[in-house]
Design a protein around this motif. Structure first.
Motif: not given
Lengths: 190, 244, 76, 359
Positions: A38-39, A42-44, A65-66, D31, D115, D175-177
């Motif tokens: 899962g992803m 993130y960030g802005a 993972p994309f 980040t 980032i 960042q991945i889970a």
């Protein structure tokens, strides 16, 4: 949606519980001993506009993972429909929160689930569970994961956060399952 | 009969400092304080980059040499891991008030329970007499040949005054080592600063106005006069903070 | 009264002890020590009053002083 | 198999560190590794450890320097621009031969960059980064389970060889889970007691931790030679890679970290389609798994290197394969990532497979 399909995206605006839906799906995968990645964007990108999370589910080892070309998308608002509709693979599945989207998908090559998620959430007394209503619709109409795993995932998640919300969320899940409409792709050539 | 003699904490080693350099006096005072407080076996010191980089050759306790300006951060790491040890930094003006300004201010602001011995001689010694953050207005250095200017270089940085606004600081005093009376006060201040740490009061710092005859290009006699007549005017001695 | 001893080998000849000796009893040697420095010595051995100011000012820990007085200004 | 839990990469790494006995963490937010200091700030107090939010990356690495000298298992983490700032401290820690673990969850560069995930810090990590002749053991996990295990191992290697060990991940790994089995820590090496730490000289001569070597005149030469001997020994003893379908492969694809797992999926599919493709995924980037490449140059005909950069590991692959095979590169920096499809297209073109032949 067939069992092979395994890349999905959940999109809406920040505050609609996008991350939570991704998290519950991923937990259900763990419960069913499936591989999952899962992803969350993130960030802005998290602030304003659309927020989205992606989940890749597989019985095999997961490579990327994309999620560039999702098999399924749960779309909770209009900007997300604009942004992600084009990315879905042909014959993919789109779950639309019709309370917050103004039109059906432009693409004719998509399977569609329609659910008045925000309205149903309103009737349940908490607008914040619209995400779970949409998730219920998705789980009921796809055969990716068992409803019971999602229930267990929700219970796990809320037992630490706020156990009082478990019942409401499970209610929302089932309301979504029952009050959604599946519009399969008309496959003339098939 | 009493005998005034070399502290047992000082190694039997002639220092590399120039004749009349104040570091030797300051080293001796730190050693005497460690001996009198009977804390040698608990002390962990940090050596700076600058003339005092070889501190471990002279003071006989556990010592770590740090990158330029980083002793307060290194001391933070040590003290947090070993709160029962007594951790001090020994730093010059370039180390503490130029390249390590952030480390100094933030260790002080965290109230890090360490003791800082800050040697202010208003010049860069080891590199050969360039301007320090504490070089006084009008004072010549190899990088301010016409004298430090108010604009361009800016006036000297006053560390005790600067740190005195920080709430978590327990003790700040400026002393000198340019007269026998000053040396006595300096020792009392250093002892008090260590005691603050022993009592768990938080960050303590003693600024020591010190002589650098070589880079000031004067005799040791003129150097003490310079501290007494010039430096003390710009950097007034005294207690800047003594929290209860 | 006092007794002063010099560690000639440690002395760098800075002269701070000379400047601050209230008895004006110290001077720099005419000869050099092994490191090439003149070193501190007494003008008149036996004239030290044991005040210890030279010890206080010596950057090189090259001086020891026996203090025979009952009360000294240098003891803490 | 024990139960798996779902955690983010940053959290997996921090938990592994705590399990491995890390009791000091100093860091600065950046980040995409912010969950690392956040996790440590909650978790370390529970086990009697210390978390410090440092005023800068420079301070953070120097706090770790102090904590390591004081004998704690210590760690810091950051992302590319922050790791650049840490380079001073890393050089000192390497010179002083102190153990610590540093994580770099790489993002796009140069400069402030962005980032998104990238792999532009390979050279910085494996070729030095700071000043002087030193090396870090550099680990490149491709999954969160591997991140968990390697983080634990990192502390063992750091203590055993007395040196900094770097975990080189990227923003996506961070960042991945993924579900991870949080297996209890088991040391992989026997660690000697730390007879070099500073804890006060009670009952022993005082100790000095230092990096300035003035005496004797050739002392620094000797120290450097000592370090190099240590590095040569490590190169023999620590050497990890994943070899997949290399036997009979005409084309070897190589990639590390996240592109490594993407490449593996592409290779797996290509193999299913009957193409003679294999993969080497370096897990230790220093020491580089030279032996695996020395082996395949005897059997393979081509190499393909995939990176989220403009070709940095590429140089080590060429060295390891002694430039014996034609080597192509697929990669871009600044946030680009390879897809299974794009790698597959490259594989097909290198093997002269047309679209028809694939079917």
């Amino acid at each position: 949606m067939d069992a092979q399909s395994r890349k999905m995206i959940i999109a809406g605006f920040g505050g609609q519980g996008i991350v939570l839906v991704g998290n519950v799906i991923a937990r259900a995968c763990v419960i069913q001993k499936k591989n999952v990645v899962g992803m969350v964007a993130y960030g802005a990108e998290m602030r304003g506009g659309t927020a989205y999370a992606t989940v890749v589910v597989s019985d095999e080892e997961i490579g990327s993972p994309f999620v560039d070309c999702p098999d399924a998308a749960i779309i909770l608002n209009q900007p997300s429909l604009e942004k992600f509709e084009a990315d879905l693979r042909p014959n993919g599945l789109i779950v639309l929160n019709t309370s917050m989207t103004q039109r059906p998908p432009r693409r004719a090559d998509l399977n569609r689930i329609e659910v008045d998620a925000t309205q149903i959430a309103h009737e349940l007394g908490n607008l914040r569970v619209a995400n779970i209503v949409a998730l219920g619709a998705f789980i009921a109409k796809s055969n990716l994961l068992r409803m019971s795993s999602i229930e267990q995932g929700l219970s796990e998640l809320f037992s630490s956060k706020n156990p009082k919300l478990i019942d409401l969320n499970i209610q929302a899940l089932h309301a979504g399952a029952e009050r959604s409409r599946f519009c399969p792709l008309k496959t003339e050539q098939a | 009969m009493t005998t005034l003699k070399r502290s047992t904490i000082l190694k039997d080693q002639v220092t590399h400092y120039c004749p009349g350099c104040g570091h030797g006096i300051a080293h001796r005072l730190v050693a005497e304080v460690i001996e009198e407080l009977d804390i040698r076996e608990k002390v962990i010191g940090t050596a700076p980059v600058g003339c005092a980089v070889l501190l471990y050759n002279y003071i006989d306790c556990d010592i770590i040499e740090c990158a330029h300006g980083r002793p307060p951060a290194v001391a933070t790491g040590i003290k947090r891991v070993r709160p029962d040890n007594i951790v001090f930094t020994y730093q010059g003006d370039g180390d503490l008030a130029a390249i390590g300004t952030a480390e100094t201010i933030h260790a002080a602001n965290r109230g890090e329970n360490i003791t800082v011995i800050f040697i202010n001689n208003a010049i860069y010694g080891m590199t050969g007499g360039q301007m320090a953050p504490t070089t006084m207005l009008g004072m010549a250095s190899t990088t301010t040949p016409e004298g430090r200017g108010k604009h361009g270089e800016g006036p000297p940085l006053k560390v005790c005054e600067l740190l005195s606004s920080l709430q978590a600081v327990s003790y700040l005093e400026r002393v000198a080592v340019s007269t026998p009376k000053d040396v006595l006060s300096a020792k009392r201040a250093i002892k008090k600063a260590f005691q603050k740490q022993i009592d768990g009061k938080g960050f303590s710092l003693v600024e020591v106005l010190s002589m650098c005859p070589t880079d000031w290009k004067v005799s040791p006699e003129k150097a003490v006069a310079f501290v007494n007549d010039e430096m003390k005017k710009v950097f007034p001695l005294g207690v800047y903070k003594d929290a209860k | 009264m006092g007794k002063i001893r010099f560690d000639v080998h440690r002395c760098k000849g800075c002269g701070l002890c000379v400047i601050f000796c209230p008895q004006k009893n110290l001077r720099m040697s005419a000869e050099l020590n092994e490191h090439g420095h003149p070193y501190a010595q007494e003008n008149e051995p036996g004239h030290c009053n044991g005040c210890g100011l030279c010890f206080r000012m010596c950057p090189d820990a090259a001086i020891e002083v026996d203090q025979h007085r009952r009360k000294t200004q240098t003891q803490e | 198999m024990a139960e798996k839990v779902l955690l983010k990469g940053n959290e997996v790494m921090a938990e592994a560190a705590v399990q491995a006995g890390c009791r000091f963490f100093a860091g600065y937010p950046i980040t995409p590794q912010n969950e690392v200091p956040e996790y440590f700030s909650r978790r370390l107090p529970q086990v009697g450890g210390v978390f410090v939010q440092a005023e800068s990356e420079v301070a953070a690495i120097n706090m770790v320097f102090g904590a390591a000298a004081a004998g704690a298992r210590a760690m810091t983490s950051s992302s590319s621009p922050g790791v650049s700032l840490k380079q001073e401290g890393i050089s000192y820690i390497a010179a002083a031969e102190l153990p610590c673990v540093i994580a770099n969850m790489q993002r796009g560069g140069p400069g402030l960059g962005n980032i998104r995930a990238a792999q532009g810090d390979y050279f910085q990590s494996v070729k030095g980064g700071g000043h002087g002749d030193y090396k870090l053991i550099v680990l490149a996990p491709a999954s969160l389970q591997e991140l968990y295990t390697l983080t634990m191992n990192a502390f063992d290697w750091a203590d055993y060889y007395r040196m900094p060990v770097m975990i080189l991940g990227d923003g996506i790994l961070a960042q991945i889970a993924e579900p991870v089995e949080l297996a209890p820590y088991k040391p992989i090496l026997e660690i000697a007691s730390k007879d070099y730490i500073l804890n006060g000289c009670k009952g022993r001569p005082s100790r000095v931790v230092k990096t300035l070597v003035l005496d004797p005149a050739d002392g620094l030469i000797a120290h450097n030679e000592h370090l190099q001997r240590k590095y040569r020994r490590i190169a023999e003893e620590v050497n990890l890679c994943e070899e997949y379908q290399t036997s009979g492969a005409e084309l070897i694809v190589t990639a590390y970290g996240i592109p490594g797992r993407i490449a593996k999926a592409a290779v797996r599919q290509a193999r299913k389609d009957g193409l003679p493709v294999g993969m080497i995924r370096p897990i230790t980037l220093w020491p580089f798994p030279d032996a695996a490449f020395a082996k395949v140059i005897k059997t393979a005909r081509q190499l393909l290197v995939v990176e989220m950069s403009h070709g940095q590991m590429l140089e080590d692959v060429k060295l390891a394969s002694q430039c014996a095979l034609p080597t192509e590169f697929l990669g871009k920096g600044g946030g680009w990532y390879p897809t299974e499809e794009i790698i597959r297209e490259k594989i097909d073109s290198m093997l002269n497979v047309s679209g028809r032949a694939r079917k």
